[in-house]
Scaffold this active site. Structure first.
Site, mmCIF file in Angstrom:
data_model
loop_
_atom_site.group_PDB
_atom_site.id
_atom_site.type_symbol
_atom_site.label_atom_id
_atom_site.label_comp_id
_atom_site.label_asym_id
_atom_site.label_seq_id
_atom_site.Cartn_x
_atom_site.Cartn_y
_atom_site.Cartn_z
ATOM 1 N N TYR A 103 -10.025 -6.600 -6.349
ATOM 2 C CA TYR A 103 -10.253 -6.856 -4.926
ATOM 3 C C TYR A 103 -11.564 -6.258 -4.397
ATOM 4 O O TYR A 103 -11.651 -5.832 -3.251
ATOM 5 C CB TYR A 103 -9.082 -6.329 -4.087
ATOM 6 N N TRP A 112 -15.745 -0.132 -1.425
ATOM 7 C CA TRP A 112 -15.384 -1.553 -1.391
ATOM 8 C C TRP A 112 -16.670 -2.337 -1.177
ATOM 9 O O TRP A 112 -17.305 -2.231 -0.122
ATOM 10 C CB TRP A 112 -14.397 -1.836 -0.269
ATOM 11 N N GLU A 164 0.803 -1.225 0.000
ATOM 12 C CA GLU A 164 0.000 0.000 0.000
ATOM 13 C C GLU A 164 0.839 1.280 0.000
ATOM 14 O O GLU A 164 0.295 2.370 0.118
ATOM 15 C CB GLU A 164 -0.917 0.006 1.230
ATOM 16 N N LEU A 209 -9.266 -3.511 7.967
ATOM 17 C CA LEU A 209 -8.149 -2.797 8.591
ATOM 18 C C LEU A 209 -8.020 -1.395 8.002
ATOM 19 O O LEU A 209 -7.807 -0.417 8.740
ATOM 20 C CB LEU A 209 -6.846 -3.567 8.398
ATOM 21 N N ASP A 239 -13.753 1.283 23.221
ATOM 22 C CA ASP A 239 -14.820 0.584 23.933
ATOM 23 C C ASP A 239 -14.823 -0.906 23.598
ATOM 24 O O ASP A 239 -14.470 -1.308 22.489
ATOM 25 C CB ASP A 239 -16.175 1.199 23.550
ATOM 26 N N LYS A 249 -27.071 8.456 -2.295
ATOM 27 C CA LYS A 249 -27.115 7.043 -1.927
ATOM 28 C C LYS A 249 -26.219 6.258 -2.886
ATOM 29 O O LYS A 249 -26.148 6.567 -4.077
ATOM 30 C CB LYS A 249 -28.546 6.473 -2.007
ATOM 31 N N GLU A 255 -10.721 -0.170 27.358
ATOM 32 C CA GLU A 255 -11.753 -0.616 28.290
ATOM 33 C C GLU A 255 -11.723 -2.146 28.305
ATOM 34 O O GLU A 255 -12.386 -2.812 27.513
ATOM 35 C CB GLU A 255 -13.142 -0.116 27.864
ATOM 36 N N TRP A 296 -32.145 11.369 -8.798
ATOM 37 C CA TRP A 296 -32.277 10.025 -8.232
ATOM 38 C C TRP A 296 -32.384 8.930 -9.299
ATOM 39 O O TRP A 296 -33.037 7.901 -9.109
ATOM 40 C CB TRP A 296 -33.458 9.942 -7.259
ATOM 41 N N PRO A 344 -17.353 -6.106 -2.292
ATOM 42 C CA PRO A 344 -16.946 -7.324 -3.006
ATOM 43 C C PRO A 344 -18.102 -8.214 -3.435
ATOM 44 O O PRO A 344 -17.960 -9.009 -4.371
ATOM 45 C CB PRO A 344 -16.044 -8.034 -1.980
#
EC number: 2.4.1.18
Length: 659
Positions: free
Chosen positions: A72, A44, A16, A287, A309, A95, A364, A60, A46
């Site tokens: 990918y 992304w 990357e 990730l 959290d 959208k 936490e 629209w 897939p």
């Protein structure tokens, strides 16, 4: 674990162009405006057969703007400028249209959407393109990394005495000055990441890159953080990367029409208690999404770090459900540990520490995972602090189950000092968890129904109110001074906020009565809440002056079971607590240490919970001087003779300084 982290990091560097570029993906994914006014879109998905962009800008039409399929599972779209201007106007609705594998058209909000709103007459949120002609520009630098962290845990929406959803503006101009005056130097903001269900307390996230619009605009939040920085207040975000809302119309769930995408498919992808989706941390694009999310909050909004959290749920395949942790190392190493999730946390902390070393991260975690707060280079999790979650549970258990004369001093001290060596802990007597409906705050447990009738100074001081006010102060100070390397308080609890916290829902007829903080109670001179508020303020200001949170762990010289006395030294101060329900002491000797054996050290009272300004009985003369003698006591080479040590109903928490 470290080898897994290292391999991930190496792959990111090789594939990357480096961690810096990889985690800047929030600038290319979603919908972003280019310098020439054009729009670049990237997603992304897939599991999608085709992807389109629809909205106000094209009437629209679901098919007029198709994305181009890349490798990918990625898709991209470029829309050229119109007369040098953006083809998608600021404030217009959008959208992403997904053609699923079965042919169905799914209208989705981009996972990278920066602003979503809900009209009053609608159930679902709408994605609104946020690209104002002039965005808010930060004027103040972030505060330097703090040595002593005093955290004010806050929720913007309830930060008002009024029964409504409060705003970023209200927090900026009404709450931040209060936090500053109370001596807190850090505010931890809950429920900022957009969540469709208000009563989820912000823990069912639907749009990870969007600041909640129910409190105002993104610029309002930026201004709030900027003003906090001008006051020297560090701002942390309560980030939820442990799970996501099950919403699909306005959330991440089934974004591409499949059960997986960002999450594990099937049983593993669902949290059975939270009814939410669980991320697939082994997935490359997950990730990218989560790491870029952290970086966006730091660089766009200027957050100074995060409280992660639900870390326990992330660390183990069993998510901590039905599992106790005794400290046995077999509980922390084995196939039941989710190594992919732990690797993500290591990557997150490595990224933050590398690119923004001034930022703070908090875990936490209730399990006590070893080395979670040690550097990644040592094989640790990389967090700066972890929450000392056993402390509030201990105070609840003591108050709920034991008579005052049965309080165990050794057990209290053990709970407050039982932490992993060289890992920093955040101590707290109570947080938002204890304030929620179904539980009780410390003040409510101590004083209960009498808070409705006897908190006025015009009414007699009853034994229940007297005991409650005094113990409330003592519990908070001993937790502050002995329990960790940082301190946390949930907004309103510093002054013993009455009742509980309950968000509007069907079960309470959508009422906001309990979804507010009655700060006005401390401003009424006829109410006793002012005493608790003043003690909390002076306790924090004293820590600012002497820095006991940044000092080595305290030396406890006494935990006397029959006397109910705890005494310890930290940061050059001597702390003495008398928890006895009815016994006072005269000429009580307390051990201490000082460097000189030839000079008689003199001590004076700095903080006295029996003082009148804190609702005490003013039984001590603060002009009295106490001399340290070369008289060994409790395995200390020197000692102080305290003239009076009153029983708890008339209170005693003494804090001495050598002068």
């Amino acid at each position: 674990r470290y080898s897994l982290f290292y391999n991930h990091l190496k792959n990111i560097e090789e594939s990357e162009g480096g961690l810096d570029k990889f985690t800047k993906s929030y600038k290319t994914f979603g919908v972003n405006q280019l310098a020439d006014g054009g729009i670049y879109c990237k997603e992304w998905a897939p599991g999608a057969e085709a992807v389109f962009l629809a909205g106000d800008f094209n009437g629209w039409n679901p098919f007029s703007h198709p994305y181009k399929k890349l490798e990918y599972g990625k898709w991209e779209l470029f829309i050229p400028p119109k007369d040098g201007c953006s083809p998608v106007p600021h404030g217009s609705k959008l959208k992403v249209v997904i053609r699923a594998q079965g042919g169905a058209l799914l209208y989705r909000i981009s996972p990278w959407a920066r602003y979503v709103v809900r009209d009053e007459d609608k159930v679902n949120y709408d994605w609104v393109h946020w690209n104002p002609p002039q965005s808010y520009i930060h004027k103040n630098p972030s505060p330097k990394r703090l040595k002593s962290l005093r955290i004010y845990e806050s929720h913007v929406g309830i930060a008002s005495p009024e029964g409504k959803v409060a705003s970023y503006k209200n927090f900026t101009y009404n709450v931040l000055p209060r936090i500053k005056d109370l001596g807190y130097n850090c505010v931890q903001l809950m429920a900022i990441m957009e969540h469709a269900y208000y009563a989820s307390f912000g823990y069912q996230i639907t749009s990870f890159f969007a600041a909640s619009s129910r409190y105002g605009t993104p610029d309002d939040l930026k201004e709030m953080i900027d003003v906090a920085h001008s006051m020297g207040i560090t701002v942390l975000l309560d980030v939820v990367h442990s799970h996501a809302s099950k919403n699909s119309e306005d959330g991440l769930n089934q974004f591409d029409g499949t059960d997986s995408c960002f999450f594990h498919s099937g049983y593993r992808g669902n949290h059975q208690l939270w009814d939410s989706r669980l991320f697939d941390y082994a997935n490359w694009e997950v990730l990218r999404f989560l790491l870029s999310n952290l970086r966006m909050w730091i660089e766009d909004y200027r957050f100074d770090g995060f409280r992660f959290d639900g870390v326990t749920s992330m660390l183990y395949h069993h998510h901590g459900i039905g599992t106790g942790f005794s400290g046995d190392y077999n509980e922390y190493f084995g196939l039941h540990v989710d190594e992919d999730a732990l690797c993500y946390l290591m990557l997150a902390n490595h990224m933050i520490n590398t690119l923004h070393p001034e930022c703070i991260t908090i875990a936490e975690d209730v399990s006590g995972m070893p080395a979670l707060c040690r550097p990644v280079a040592e094989g640790g999790g990389g967090f700066d602090y972890r929450l000392a979650m056993a402390i509030p549970d201990k105070w609840i258990q003591i108050i709920k189950e034991l008579k005052d004369e049965d309080w165990n001093m050794g057990n209290i001290v053990h709970t407050l000092t039982n932490r992993r060596h060289e890992e920093k802990y955040i101590a707290y007597a109570e947080s938002h968890d204890q304030a929620l409906v179904g539980d009780k705050t410390l003040a409510f447990r101590l004083m209960d129904a009498e808070m409705y009738t006897n908190m006025s100074v015009l009414t007699p001081l009853t034994p229940v109110i007297d005991r409650g006010i005094q113990l409330h102060k003592m519990i908070r100070l001993i937790t502050h001074a002995l329990g960790g390397e940082s301190y946390l308080n949930f907004m309103g609890n510093e002054f013993g906020h009455p009742e509980w916290l309950d968000f509007p829902r069907i079960g309470n007829n959508e009422s906001y009565h309990y979804a507010r903080r009655q700060f006005n109670l401390t401003e009424d001179d006829l109410l006793r809440y002012k005493f608790l508020n003043a003690f909390d303020r002076d306790m924090n200001r004293l820590e600012e002056r002497f820095g006991w949170l940044a000092s080595p762990q305290a030396y406890v010289s006494e935990k006397h079971e029959s006397n109910k006395v705890i005494a310890f030294e930290r940061a050059g101060l001597v702390f003495i607590f008398n928890f006895h329900p009815y016994q006072s002491y005269v000429d009580y000797r307390v051990g201490n240490w000082h460097s000189s054996l030839t000079v008689a050290f003199k001590y004076k009272i700095l903080l006295d919970s029996d003082a009148g300004e804190y609702g005490g009985h003013q039984r001590l003369d603060h002009n009295t001087e106490y001399f340290s003698e070369e008289y060994p006591h409790n395995y200390r080479p020197n000692s102080i003779m305290v003239s009076k040590l009153f029983w708890v109903l008339f209170v005693l928490t003494l804090l001495f300084i050598c002068v």
